[in-house]
Design a protein around this motif. Structure first.
Motif, PDB file in Angstrom:
ATOM      1  N   HIS A   7       0.902  -1.197   0.064  1.00 57.25           N
ATOM      2  CA  HIS A   7      -0.009  -0.016   0.114  1.00 57.25           C
ATOM      3  C   HIS A   7       0.925   1.127  -0.007  1.00 57.25           C
ATOM      4  O   HIS A   7       1.366   1.654   1.210  1.00 57.25           O
ATOM      5  CB  HIS A   7      -0.736  -0.207   0.987  1.00 57.25           C
ATOM      6  N   HIS A   9       1.238   5.162  -1.921  1.00 53.87           N
ATOM      7  CA  HIS A   9       0.511   6.285  -2.935  1.00 53.87           C
ATOM      8  C   HIS A   9       1.492   6.627  -3.793  1.00 53.87           C
ATOM      9  O   HIS A   9       1.954   8.107  -3.836  1.00 53.87           O
ATOM     10  CB  HIS A   9      -0.382   7.202  -2.110  1.00 53.87           C
ATOM     11  N   GLU A 112      -8.661   2.682  -2.891  1.00 53.57           N
ATOM     12  CA  GLU A 112      -8.904   2.330  -1.691  1.00 53.57           C
ATOM     13  C   GLU A 112     -10.341   2.620  -1.195  1.00 53.57           C
ATOM     14  O   GLU A 112     -10.659   3.692  -1.475  1.00 53.57           O
ATOM     15  CB  GLU A 112      -7.710   2.653  -0.586  1.00 53.57           C
ATOM     16  N   HIS A 182      -6.511  -2.106   5.276  1.00 54.62           N
ATOM     17  CA  HIS A 182      -5.186  -1.740   5.443  1.00 54.62           C
ATOM     18  C   HIS A 182      -4.815  -0.599   6.605  1.00 54.62           C
ATOM     19  O   HIS A 182      -5.849  -0.164   7.229  1.00 54.62           O
ATOM     20  CB  HIS A 182      -5.031  -0.835   3.963  1.00 54.62           C
ATOM     21  N   ASP A 232       2.022   2.956   3.306  1.00 53.66           N
ATOM     22  CA  ASP A 232       0.963   4.127   3.060  1.00 53.66           C
ATOM     23  C   ASP A 232       1.752   5.259   2.919  1.00 53.66           C
ATOM     24  O   ASP A 232       1.111   6.557   2.922  1.00 53.66           O
ATOM     25  CB  ASP A 232      -0.056   4.311   4.252  1.00 53.66           C
TER      26      ASP A 232
HETATM   27 ZN   LIG Z   1      -3.872   4.977   1.686  1.00 54.53          ZN
END
Ligand SMILES: [Zn+2]
Length: 284
Positions: A7, A9, A112, A182, A232
């Motif tokens: 996960h 971005h 997500e 997550h 994340d």
């Molecule tokens: Zn995220």
């Protein structure tokens, strides 16, 4: 040992200035694969382009979806908000359905998606607005669960103070491919409820903070086969980097923190974590 950031971005502007170098550094650190969820339709093309990037040794995969934050707009009353295409469920369902069918073989999940009670509380002025926002978040989440099921895809789920809302919906929709919760934080019982359904839990920078005792004690007791590693990034920096932009390179820090929590040998943990990713996102 090789690792997957399940996960990250990577499509956010924080990484746009020197992405090739970052990917090189990731590969040098044995981060051989990165999964990029998307947060809103404007980002879908970006994550698809990243997943198609041939100029890197890192394997990049992507997901399409609506992050619940996309549905939280400040300074607008709901009657005005509902006229925005952004929040029009039917319109957005159409958009997502089309994007999925056009790119079905390029995406590995829906997300997500999820429900964020904390953020809804913070950004609404009264109880009515809060409840309306939660209903909207819930409707978007369910719409994405339905599309995931129709397309035989797993989901990447965002939660914050919302286990009690998310769990019944996951039970109700019975996805074949299941998914990941997550940035999991919570009690052993909450974790077990998801695992009993077959869901995996994303473990990130939270476990590098000694104050996250409850989550750390939970993760100690869970089957290794239910865990995924994630950063994340650019959010959720690990201990020592508070306030800074998180990087997928910090995946190694999360892994090291996990090895201190678990009893199994390091290499065994790494291997099982990658098997988990394969099983959830890359198997037929
Ligand atoms: Zn995220």
């Amino acid at each position: 040992m090789q690792f997957t950031d399940s996960h990250c971005h990577l499509d956010f502007t924080e990484f746009s200035h020197d992405l090739p170098k970052l990917l090189q550094q990731c590969f040098a650190q044995n981060i051989h694969r990165i999964i990029v969820p998307s947060v809103k339709p404007e980002h879908w093309q970006r994550v698809l382009t990243l997943a198609n990037e041939k100029n890197t040794e890192v394997n990049i995969a992507c997901a399409l979806g609506f992050h619940p934050w996309f549905l939280i707009l400040q300074d607008l009353d709901l009657s005005k908000k509902l006229h925005l295409k952004n929040l029009d469920l039917t319109f957005q369902e159409q958009q997502l359905r089309q994007a999925i069918s056009k790119n079905r073989n390029k995406i590995i999940a829906i997300g997500e998606c999820g429900i964020d009670v904390f953020k809804a509380k913070k950004n609404t002025e009264n109880e009515q607005a809060f409840n309306e926002n939660l209903n909207l978040q819930q409707a978007f989440f369910e719409m994405q669960l339905v599309l995931a099921k129709e397309n035989n895809l797993p989901v990447i789920v965002h939660h914050c103070q919302s286990h009690q809302l998310i769990l019944p919906l996951l039970k109700q929709h019975k996805l074949e491919k299941l998914g990941v919760i997550h940035a999991f934080s919570g009690s052993y019982q909450q974790a077990k409820d998801y695992i009993d359904l077959g869901f995996k839990l994303g473990i990130g920078g939270t476990i590098t903070y000694p104050r996250a005792k409850k989550t750390i004690n939970t993760i100690k007791r869970l089957p290794l086969s239910s865990l995924l590693l994630e950063t994340d990034a650019p959010a959720m920096p690990p201990l020592g980097q508070q306030g800074m932009i998180n990087s997928p390179l910090n995946l190694i820090k999360v892994f090291q923190a996990l090895t201190l929590i678990r009893d199994e040998p390091e290499e065994f943990i790494a291997e099982q974590l990658d098997v988990n990713v394969e099983q959830l996102f890359f198997s037929e």
